[in-house]
Write a protein that holds these residues in place. Structure first.
Motif, mmCIF file in Angstrom:
data_model
loop_
_atom_site.group_PDB
_atom_site.id
_atom_site.type_symbol
_atom_site.label_atom_id
_atom_site.label_comp_id
_atom_site.label_asym_id
_atom_site.label_seq_id
_atom_site.Cartn_x
_atom_site.Cartn_y
_atom_site.Cartn_z
ATOM 1 N N SER A 64 -1.115 -10.425 -0.737
ATOM 2 C CA SER A 64 -0.142 -9.331 -0.842
ATOM 3 C C SER A 64 -0.775 -7.970 -1.141
ATOM 4 N N HIS A 65 -2.096 -7.911 -1.208
ATOM 5 C CA HIS A 65 -2.749 -6.598 -1.401
ATOM 6 C C HIS A 65 -4.181 -6.713 -0.891
ATOM 7 N N LEU A 66 -4.381 -6.357 0.354
ATOM 8 C CA LEU A 66 -5.694 -6.558 0.972
ATOM 9 C C LEU A 66 -5.924 -5.466 2.007
ATOM 10 N N LEU A 303 6.079 1.503 1.040
ATOM 11 C CA LEU A 303 5.440 2.752 0.647
ATOM 12 C C LEU A 303 4.563 2.479 -0.565
ATOM 13 N N LYS A 304 3.309 2.951 -0.494
ATOM 14 C CA LYS A 304 2.388 2.792 -1.629
ATOM 15 C C LYS A 304 2.385 4.086 -2.428
ATOM 16 N N ILE A 305 2.473 3.957 -3.745
ATOM 17 C CA ILE A 305 2.425 5.138 -4.604
ATOM 18 C C ILE A 305 1.387 4.907 -5.696
ATOM 19 N N SER A 452 -6.286 -10.399 -3.534
ATOM 20 C CA SER A 452 -7.723 -10.151 -3.710
ATOM 21 C C SER A 452 -8.047 -8.674 -3.862
ATOM 22 N N ASP A 453 -7.211 -7.797 -3.283
ATOM 23 C CA ASP A 453 -7.563 -6.379 -3.178
ATOM 24 C C ASP A 453 -8.866 -6.200 -2.396
ATOM 25 N N ALA A 454 -9.199 -7.159 -1.542
ATOM 26 C CA ALA A 454 -10.416 -7.022 -0.737
ATOM 27 C C ALA A 454 -10.372 -5.678 0.007
HETATM 28 ZN ZN LIG Z 1 -6.101 -1.731 -3.466
#
Ligand SMILES: [Zn+2]
Length: 554
Positions: A64-66, A303-305, A452-454
């Motif tokens: 959910s965050h890559l 949307l990313k903030i 992972s935030d890869a």
């Molecule tokens: Zn990130």
């Protein structure tokens, strides 16, 4: 293989289901899950039968965050991470060895604050550490988090960054006592240099996406959220994740080449200083969110903030002070806490009115408190799946409130494991040890995803799993605490919960009839009652997306 049915026999579906051993796929869907004894008589003789020898079959991982595009771009850069380069000297050697391959700027990534000691203030890295008579090209090196750029003097000179250059809103030009820039740029200041780097051509962007795709499928990742595409990404990594990337994703999907389901998050304003106007104008230019709740490959509905920064640079907004007595703050536009809170409310109102789902980068406890307040004041938004990204520090009193507010959480246990106690001297041992209170949050009913935030961490979900289930630290393998997830909770947090966060709970994330056949087969059976780190010894043998084998073999 599309079209004809596939029967995977003798599979182990733990930790989700310990009864069934057979999964039937027809077209893009799973049509039956049961025991072989129950199913065998009803199966068409023309099906393709595979005996999987008891190996573990899981729903495809949904990260959910890559940052897939950044991950792909990095494969074309110099890796100066701690596994490759232990100090500034070895980084210079690595750069010299490749400089002829670069016609213009030399780009690299992966260095870690504190592990490379430089000649800047407090041992930070500086241009002087890269300047070398044999290195005559402009150099920009992103740190592992992609939030900082380490430049040589030539890069600073080309960007016109001098003593007189003011810090941009939401960014810092690190300086010596006399005001001279050291060569280290943080957050929004990174764009001062990345804007000069020639933008990659379409073929280069597509190659980056294909390279990322191959890596992700080899890990059994079948869906992901791409966090941060748009003008605000100009200070992230090499700064090239512009809106055009959405067309690139669609191009690959149209050619049946994507093989991964992506939710794109738009980013306006950037890593700091985002205003209501940035968001309002950006969304109006883009148009309506692109979302379907049916199986598909590309959605653009989030949307990313960047609501705050990170504890390591004391830019996370904390209710208790840092070692330097500051608290950090929201990093949105505004001169005071009150003004920045107004900006947050304005952004929330503008985006929710236009139908966008929001993911807020928030690491400090005060930031998550403010987001919970905002959701509790806007009850009609409680079911819109808005979420906190990171949420590393959350007050005990906020755990139940967060559940009530409807906020989801996307957490990164592999980053906690990797950085271990790196912020202890900044926030103290007690707070440091309370990073990521995953068990409390899951118990309270907060929908928690593990991601992972890869490329910040490896895209390998097995590391997230082992870190969340053991709670150990890289520097202390025996460390543990009372915030462990169970194996079932951890696997749910990488499959069903992220599907729910993405509005896809009805069709992906489970091995059940009616769900799409997005699956990964490991090369052995995992005993989920074992030491969680033993999972690392397995590898992905095959990955299916939409009922098609897209990696490996069975
Ligand atoms: Zn990130």
């Amino acid at each position: 293989m599309h079209g004809s049915s596939i029967v995977l026999r003798n599979v182990c579906l733990e930790p989700f289901d310990s009864g069934a051993d057979t999964v039937v796929i027809e077209g893009q869907y799973i049509t039956a899950v049961d025991t072989w004894d129950q199913l065998q008589d009803a199966l068409p003789k023309t099906a393709n039968f595979y005996d999987c020898a008891g190996k573990t079959l899981l729903p495809g991982i949904d990260d959910s965050h890559l940052h897939a595009y950044l991950l792909g771009r990095q494969l074309f850069e110099v890796n100066v991470g701690p596994d490759r380069c232990a100090d500034a000297q070895s980084i210079r050697i690595a750069l010299k060895s490749v400089q002829d391959k670069y016609s213009g700027w030399i780009r690299g990534h992966g260095w870690v604050n504190g592990r490379i000691v430089g000649s800047g203030p407090e041992g930070t890295v500086a241009a002087a550490d890269l300047d070398d008579v044999e290195l005559l090209k402009p150099i920009v090196l992103s740190d592992f988090s992609a939030h900082q750029a380490w430049c040589n003097s030539l890069a600073l000179q080309l960007a016109g960054i001098t003593r007189e250059t003011p810090d941009p809103s939401g960014g810092v030009i690190v300086r010596y006592a006399d005001g001279t820039p050291t060569g280290l740029l943080v957050d929004a200041a990174v764009a001062l240099v990345t804007k000069l780097i020639p933008k990659p051509k379409q073929t280069e962007r597509l190659d980056a996406l294909r390279a990322a795709r191959d890596t992700l499928l080899s890990h059994g990742i079948t869906s992901f959220t791409e966090p941060g595409v748009g003008p605000g990404a100009s200070s992230l990594g090499d700064g090239s994740a512009d809106l055009i990337l959405i067309d690139d994703y669609k191009t690959l999907a149209a050619d049946s080449e994507l093989n991964l389901r992506v939710n794109v998050m738009l980013l306006f304003g950037g890593l700091g200083g985002t205003s209501v106007d940035h968001v309002r104008e950006g969304l109006d230019d883009f148009g309506a969110p692109e979302f379907t709740d049916q199986p598909n490959f590309v959605n653009v509905s989030q949307l990313k903030i960047f609501a705050d920064g990170i504890p390591g640079s004391r830019t996370a907004w904390m209710s208790e002070p840092y070692d330097n007595h500051g608290h950090g703050s929201l990093t949105l536009a505004g001169g005071t806490d009150a003004e920045r809170l107004e900006t947050l409310k304005g952004i929330f109102a503008a985006a929710s009115k236009r139908g966008w789902q929001m993911g807020f980068h928030a690491t400090g406890d005060a930031t998550t408190s403010a987001l919970i307040d905002l959701l509790l004041q806007n009850r009609s938004q409680a079911d819109k799946r808005h979420y906190v990204i990171h949420g590393d520090f959350i007050n005990d009193e906020d755990v139940a409130r967060m559940s009530e507010s409807g906020l989801f959480l996307t957490s990164q246990p592999s980053i906690r494991w990797f950085v271990s106690r790196n912020v202890e001297s900044i926030i103290g041992a007690e707070r440091s040890s309370k990073r990521q209170q995953l068990r409390s949050l899951v118990k309270a009913g907060v929908p928690v995803s593990l991601s992972s935030d890869a490329p910040v961490s490896t895209p390998d979900w097995k590391l997230s799993y082992a870190a969340a289930v053991s709670r150990s630290l890289r520097t202390e393998p025996d460390y543990t605490d009372n915030q462990k997830l169970t194996p079932l909770q951890a696997m749910t947090a990488m499959t069903q919960t992220p599907a729910k966060q993405s509005g896809a709970a009805a069709w992906r994330g489970r091995i059940e009839p009616g769900y799409v056949a997005d699956l990964l087969l490991l090369n052995r059976r995992i005993d989920f009652g074992d030491d969680p780190w033993s999972v690392m010894e397995s590898s992905v043998q095959a990955t299916f997306v939409d009922g098609r084998l897209v990696f490996g073999e069975i």
